[in-house]
Each structure stands twice: as structure tokens, then as C-alpha cells.
Scaffold this motif. Sequence first.
Motif, PDB file in Angstrom:
ATOM      1  N   GLY A 226     -22.407  12.516 -27.435  1.00  0.00           N
ATOM      2  CA  GLY A 226     -23.843  12.760 -27.518  1.00  0.00           C
ATOM      3  C   GLY A 226     -24.681  11.577 -27.087  1.00  0.00           C
ATOM      4  N   THR A 227     -24.265  10.349 -27.428  1.00  0.00           N
ATOM      5  CA  THR A 227     -25.059   9.169 -27.087  1.00  0.00           C
ATOM      6  C   THR A 227     -25.138   8.988 -25.586  1.00  0.00           C
ATOM      7  N   ALA A 228     -23.984   9.077 -24.924  1.00  0.00           N
ATOM      8  CA  ALA A 228     -23.966   8.882 -23.472  1.00  0.00           C
ATOM      9  C   ALA A 228     -24.739   9.985 -22.764  1.00  0.00           C
ATOM     10  N   LEU A 229     -24.546  11.227 -23.173  1.00  0.00           N
ATOM     11  CA  LEU A 229     -25.242  12.340 -22.535  1.00  0.00           C
ATOM     12  C   LEU A 229     -26.738  12.309 -22.838  1.00  0.00           C
TER      13      LEU A 229
ATOM     14  N   VAL B 189     -29.407   6.741 -13.936  1.00  0.00           N
ATOM     15  CA  VAL B 189     -28.034   7.253 -13.845  1.00  0.00           C
ATOM     16  C   VAL B 189     -27.716   7.664 -12.411  1.00  0.00           C
ATOM     17  N   GLN B 190     -28.690   8.255 -11.737  1.00  0.00           N
ATOM     18  CA  GLN B 190     -28.478   8.655 -10.344  1.00  0.00           C
ATOM     19  C   GLN B 190     -28.235   7.434  -9.452  1.00  0.00           C
ATOM     20  N   GLU B 191     -29.054   6.393  -9.641  1.00  0.00           N
ATOM     21  CA  GLU B 191     -28.872   5.166  -8.859  1.00  0.00           C
ATOM     22  C   GLU B 191     -27.549   4.492  -9.193  1.00  0.00           C
ATOM     23  N   ALA B 192     -27.202   4.518 -10.472  1.00  0.00           N
ATOM     24  CA  ALA B 192     -25.945   3.879 -10.871  1.00  0.00           C
ATOM     25  C   ALA B 192     -24.753   4.599 -10.259  1.00  0.00           C
ATOM     26  N   THR B 193     -24.874   5.918 -10.137  1.00  0.00           N
ATOM     27  CA  THR B 193     -23.801   6.680  -9.496  1.00  0.00           C
ATOM     28  C   THR B 193     -23.711   6.339  -8.020  1.00  0.00           C
ATOM     29  N   ARG B 194     -24.859   6.198  -7.414  1.00  0.00           N
ATOM     30  CA  ARG B 194     -24.906   5.879  -5.969  1.00  0.00           C
ATOM     31  C   ARG B 194     -24.354   4.480  -5.689  1.00  0.00           C
TER      32      ARG B 194
ATOM     33  N   PHE C 150     -27.136  -7.298  -2.289  1.00  0.00           N
ATOM     34  CA  PHE C 150     -27.518  -6.059  -2.949  1.00  0.00           C
ATOM     35  C   PHE C 150     -28.281  -6.351  -4.249  1.00  0.00           C
ATOM     36  N   ALA C 151     -27.792  -7.335  -4.997  1.00  0.00           N
ATOM     37  CA  ALA C 151     -28.458  -7.711  -6.241  1.00  0.00           C
ATOM     38  C   ALA C 151     -29.855  -8.223  -5.982  1.00  0.00           C
ATOM     39  N   ALA C 152     -29.996  -8.955  -4.894  1.00  0.00           N
ATOM     40  CA  ALA C 152     -31.302  -9.515  -4.572  1.00  0.00           C
ATOM     41  C   ALA C 152     -32.293  -8.453  -4.141  1.00  0.00           C
ATOM     42  N   THR C 153     -31.824  -7.461  -3.387  1.00  0.00           N
ATOM     43  CA  THR C 153     -32.729  -6.425  -2.880  1.00  0.00           C
ATOM     44  C   THR C 153     -32.974  -5.306  -3.890  1.00  0.00           C
ATOM     45  N   HIS C 154     -32.143  -5.205  -4.933  1.00  0.00           N
ATOM     46  CA  HIS C 154     -32.305  -4.173  -5.969  1.00  0.00           C
ATOM     47  C   HIS C 154     -32.410  -4.832  -7.342  1.00  0.00           C
ATOM     48  N   GLY C 155     -33.240  -5.848  -7.396  1.00  0.00           N
ATOM     49  CA  GLY C 155     -33.331  -6.648  -8.609  1.00  0.00           C
ATOM     50  C   GLY C 155     -33.705  -5.849  -9.846  1.00  0.00           C
ATOM     51  N   ALA C 156     -34.731  -4.985  -9.737  1.00  0.00           N
ATOM     52  CA  ALA C 156     -35.184  -4.219 -10.912  1.00  0.00           C
ATOM     53  C   ALA C 156     -34.103  -3.261 -11.391  1.00  0.00           C
ATOM     54  N   PHE C 157     -33.435  -2.636 -10.407  1.00  0.00           N
ATOM     55  CA  PHE C 157     -32.371  -1.703 -10.783  1.00  0.00           C
ATOM     56  C   PHE C 157     -31.223  -2.444 -11.459  1.00  0.00           C
ATOM     57  N   VAL C 158     -30.843  -3.592 -10.881  1.00  0.00           N
ATOM     58  CA  VAL C 158     -29.735  -4.359 -11.450  1.00  0.00           C
ATOM     59  C   VAL C 158     -30.072  -4.824 -12.862  1.00  0.00           C
ATOM     60  N   THR C 159     -31.349  -5.196 -13.084  1.00  0.00           N
ATOM     61  CA  THR C 159     -31.767  -5.619 -14.431  1.00  0.00           C
ATOM     62  C   THR C 159     -31.605  -4.472 -15.437  1.00  0.00           C
ATOM     63  N   GLN C 160     -32.058  -3.279 -15.038  1.00  0.00           N
ATOM     64  CA  GLN C 160     -31.928  -2.120 -15.907  1.00  0.00           C
ATOM     65  C   GLN C 160     -30.462  -1.748 -16.140  1.00  0.00           C
TER      66      GLN C 160
ATOM     67  N   THR D  74     -27.966  -3.710 -16.018  1.00  0.00           N
ATOM     68  CA  THR D  74     -27.352  -4.713 -16.896  1.00  0.00           C
ATOM     69  C   THR D  74     -27.728  -4.458 -18.352  1.00  0.00           C
ATOM     70  N   LYS D  75     -29.002  -4.072 -18.561  1.00  0.00           N
ATOM     71  CA  LYS D  75     -29.487  -3.799 -19.909  1.00  0.00           C
ATOM     72  C   LYS D  75     -28.729  -2.635 -20.554  1.00  0.00           C
ATOM     73  N   TYR D  76     -28.446  -1.608 -19.743  1.00  0.00           N
ATOM     74  CA  TYR D  76     -27.781  -0.396 -20.254  1.00  0.00           C
ATOM     75  C   TYR D  76     -26.345  -0.285 -19.748  1.00  0.00           C
ATOM     76  N   SER D  77     -25.719  -1.421 -19.619  1.00  0.00           N
ATOM     77  CA  SER D  77     -24.382  -1.434 -19.033  1.00  0.00           C
ATOM     78  C   SER D  77     -23.377  -0.631 -19.864  1.00  0.00           C
ATOM     79  N   SER D  78     -23.502  -0.699 -21.222  1.00  0.00           N
ATOM     80  CA  SER D  78     -22.534   0.024 -22.062  1.00  0.00           C
ATOM     81  C   SER D  78     -22.678   1.528 -21.877  1.00  0.00           C
ATOM     82  N   GLN D  79     -23.923   2.009 -21.815  1.00  0.00           N
ATOM     83  CA  GLN D  79     -24.132   3.437 -21.609  1.00  0.00           C
ATOM     84  C   GLN D  79     -23.643   3.877 -20.230  1.00  0.00           C
TER      85      GLN D  79
END
Length: 716
Positions: free
Chosen positions: A459-462, A472-477, A592-602, A604-609
Motif C-alpha cells: 500500500g505504501t509504495a502504490l 514515478v514516470q520519470e524514474a521509470t524512464r 544527466f545529473a546536472a541537466t536533471h537536477g530537480a528530478f535527481v533531487t526528488q 534522491t528524496k524518495y529513493s526508498s519509495q
Amino acid sequence: MSISATRPLDDQSPGSAFWSTLRTRQLDRYPDAAARYGYLLLTVLVTVALYYELYVSSSVATQQIAALHVSFSFYVRLLAFGNLIGAFGSLFAGVTDRLGRCNIVVAGLLVTGIMVAFVIPATSSGWAFGISTWIVGLVEGICLVATPALIRDFSPQVGRGAAMGFWTMGPVLGSLVVSVVATATITGTLATADWGREYVYSGVAGLVVFALAFLFLRELSPGIRDQLMVTTRDRALVEARAKGLDVEASLRNPFGQLLKADIIISAIGVSLLLLVYYTAVGFGTIFYETIFHFNAHQANNIGDWNWGINALALVLVGALSDVFRVRKPFMVAGGVFAAVMLALYAQLATQSPTYGHVVLIVSLLSLGLGLAYTPWMASFTETVEARNPALTATGLAIWGWILRVVVFLSFIILPVVIASVTPLVNYGATVQTYATKYAKQLAFVKANGPLVKFAQANGTALGFAATHPALVQEATRYGADLKQLATLQATNGADMAAIQANAAKLATLQRFAPEVAVIEAHQALFLQLATNRTSPTLQAQAVAAAGGGVTGARILATIAANQATLTPALTWAAANPKVVQFAQQHAAVLGFAATHGAFVTQATKYSSQLTALATLSATHPALLASASAHAAQLAALTAVPPAAFAYLQAHGTAVATAATNSPGQWRTWYWICFGGIVVFLLAIPLLKGRWSPAKAKEDEAAHEAMVQEELAKLRA
């Protein structure tokens, strides 16, 4: 010992006579028609009030069971032992042959009125309710033998059928009053906590009738009531005999005189006939609510029809049996008709009849029972009189004891036969409410069990996926890039920290990579040029080092224009060659990290999920995809209170099983009741009375001749 009449009431003043009979309550002369009918009517009213108090539980049985937190089996056993205690009360009522009827009835009305109006509604546990009803049952058992004895006293055998018809209306009208009052005061479904108010109505009505009985109810003196009266024309002979009747002799060894096969077997037969009646009285509303899913108002309205038709049948058949002077043919006709209707009624339990269909069958069954019961009551009292008219109350006590013992035993057996009622009564309504309110969600659960189980386990992950769809879509990509970044962070944390801290310098080195390459290849030349920027020779050498021509000149110009930025970057690079080398080796990922900084920050914040979702994607790809496709339905499931699912999980299966088994179990019980009617029919020949109206009229004529002969002798 001989008992002579006291001073006739006719010789006393009206006021004195009233207060005298209020103390003694005995009439030394057989009353005229108007007074006799008044006493009969008041006795019937008393009976109605007593049965109203006794049967009021039937209108709120479903709510009582829930409010008292008891099982159906426990509730039935409380009622069963109430009947058993009432049985011994009935047996004790035989003393009214010796002590009289009225005072016992009046005192009983007071006790039951107080208990029903004030004590029982205040109970909050099964045992408190049970003990209170047992007290009422004991008193009722005594009174409800004394009242038919009063009816017999005031009704000669010719006319006994109508009189007993009115008395037997007592329990039926009591049941009818229960249904009518409940129908009027219960609109729809009754709240569990409101069951006590129906008892208050009943108890107050009983206290009003107590006041009437206290003021106006009377009884015959022993010398008059202890004789046999066939017609009202026997009055003169009965009063004459009463002056010299040895009452004490007629009352010796009462049970020894009446414990005979005709009385005992007949009482057992009618008790078994009435099994279906007592089932309706005690559990009719439960049957209608749990099997046919009628609400409390509808269930009690069926009682209106049931008891109304029964009451009409009781009076009608009583009068007809008096006209034809026979009882047995009416008993047979009523018993056979009731048996046929009961067979049809039993089948309804496993069908889905309409409300009107149920009302029709119930009414016809009630009609048959009424046709059989009133003639039996009249015939039974006549059978007792044939043995000893002075022991009418004793005979009725034997009948009352047997009746209540049979009811007790049947109520002990009933929960065994109908074992499915407790889940339906205790949990069925709540389960039905939840099942209706959350029908779509439950249907989805039923159709998608594995998916729902998967969603509950994750339930938590979903839930995170549902609230962060873009992430989640970006993380999948960019899953591979994120994985590499995570790996680098785990294995080269210091280098990653240095790169993050000097991101600007590394960006400068990357931005001016051609210029940096020329400088690093010709460090000595550019060190000289840094101290002597105007030297034409050094300038020419630097242009040549940069590739010569226009290209070399452009590179040299770029170096000169960005010297302030390049110098600190080159200095840092010279001091941290490993970091620079690491950055160069992983330039793609770091880029990639440099050009997608905001996404990488997010990320990293939700890495466990995101990691949990990635694991699910690898291990349960189909279920994860299905969860995504059914996100709306799964979200709707979260709106269902956990307590509702827990309740359904705890009781849903039991209720469903009970709902499946209950109709068949009720049908079995009603077939047992059918067998009781058969026993009743077989016991009819034991009772006194003719089968042929012609023979009965011949007997009456012979009796009349005997009366006239004895009167002539007394006058002489």
C-alpha cells in the motif's frame, strides 16, 4: 363440610354490596345475562392485557438480542425457562378451585404491570432481562389458568364454545395488540436501543386493566361454580343445590381425580398444535426479518393480519359449535386445514415470496388454527366437568402445565434445529448495511482478489505512485541513470561529494574542454604567457600550440577572455586529478545529473519509495501494471473504513453461511410443527362430546328433562 350461602347480595344496599364484594369478590347467586356478559368481557380484557405483556417481546426480539448482546440460542433458552417456570405457576393455579380466582388475577395484574412497565425496560443484560421475564412468566402462568376458569364459571356448556372463543381471543388479541401497537409506533427499522418503549406501552395498559379488575371483577361462590351447568335454564337447580353442596368433599385429591389419559393426552395434543402459534409469537418477526428481509414495521404488520384473522375465526367457530352442539368436527376441519396451510408455509422459507403472498398464507394458517383451538378449549373444559366440575381450575392447571412444558422443550430444541439465526440477528443487519454501502468496492475485491491482496501488501509504495505519478514516470524512464548515480554514490561517496561541491569548476572545465586541453598540453608556455602577455613571440607560439591559424587564434582569445574563470578551475583540477579523472569517466551520468537536477533531487528524496516500486516492477510486473490501471478502484477501497472491512471479514462468512442454511432449517422446524398438528388430530377422539349434532341435541333434551324433574322434587 357443608357450605351454606351467605346473606344474598340482593338483600344488601347497593353501596354495601359493592364494598362487600370488593373484599370477598364472591357472588352467591348466578348473575343475570347482562352482568354475566360484563364479567365475561372483563375477564377477556384481563386475558388480553396479560398476553399483551407476555408477548410484547415478539415485536422487538431482533433488537433485544442485539441490545442485550446475547446469542439467539441464549435468548431462546431464556424464554424457554420462562415457560417452564410459568408451567409450575400454572400447576399452582389449581388452588383457585379452593381459594377462588379473582384476588389472584387482580394481584397478578399489578405485579406484571409494574415489572413490564418499569423493570424490564431498564435491564441491560441478558440475565437481568431473563430473571425479570421469569418473574412475569410465573405470575402469568397462575393468572392465565385462573381466567379460563372464570370463563367456564360464567358460561354453561351450551354457549361454552362462544365463551371460550372470546377467551381464546385473549392470547390472540394480546398478540394482535402487540402487532398493532408496534406497527403504529415503529416506522421502518427500529433502533436497537428503543426496544424498551414497547414494554412501557404494554405495562401501562396492564396497570389500567388492573384498576378495572380491582373495581369490578367478581367470581361465583364455590357452591355455585362447583356444579355442572349445561344451559342457563339450569340456574335455579344449581342455586338450589349450592345450599347443601359439600364443596370440601368434591375437592379432595384433585390431581388424583384428573390425571387421566383423556385429559393428559388431549392437553399434549393441543400443546403440539400450538407449536406453530408459539413460534410465531416468540420469533415471527425474526423469521420475517431474517428470511424474507422485511423491516420491523412490515414484520409486525404481518402480525396484524395473522392475529386479526385468528381472532375472528376463534369467535366464529365458537358460536358455530354452540349452534350445532358439537366440537369435534370443527376441530378436525380446522386441524386438517391448518396442516395444509402449514405445509405451504414451510415451503415459503426456501422461496422468495412477495409480501402479499406471505400475508395470505399466514392468514389462512391462522384461520385453521382458530377453527381447531376454540372447540378444543370448550370440549376440554367439558371433559374436565365430566369428571368433576368442582375441579375446573385444576384441570386447566394440568393443561397449562403441560402446554408450557411442551413450549419449554420445543424452545430448547428450536435453536438446535435453527442454528443459523444468531449470526443473522447479531451481525446480519450491519453486514447488510456495509455490503450495500460498499457494494462496488466489494465486487471489485471479489473479482480482483490477488490484485487487492497485492495492493494491501504494498500500500505504501502504490500510494506513493498514485500521489507522485510524474516522478514515478520519470524514474521509470531514467531508471538506469538513477541506478548508476546511486551506485556511484554508494561506492565513491567522497568523489561524488567533491564533484558536487566543485560543480562550477567542473562545468568550466567541461565548457572549455578544447582550451583546457591546449593549456594542459603546453603548461610551461602558458605559464610564461601568463607573466608576459604582450610578448609577440609567446603569442605566436601559443597560437601555433592551439592549432595555428584562425583556430589557434580563436582558442587563445577564448583563454584570454575567460582567464579569471579558467585559472581557479585549472588550479583545482591540478590539485584533484583523481576527482577530475572520475568525473571524466562518468561524464554521461554526471551530465544527466546536472541537466536533471530537480528530478535527481526528488528522486534522491524518495529513493526508498522508488526503489520499492522498482523491485515490484521486477518481481510483479503484471500486478504493478494492473494496479496502475485500476488506480481509481484501489483508491475507492481506501475510502472504506478499516472497521467495515474488519467487520465483514469477521462476520461476513458466518452471515452468508447462515443466510444459505437458515431457510432450510426454518422449513425443517415448521415440518416438526406439522407433526404436532397430526398428533392433535389423533387425540381428538379422547375428548367428551358428540360427533353428530342430532345426538348432541338429544343429550341436551334429556338433560333438560332431568333438570325439570329434579326441580320438581326440590319444590315438593
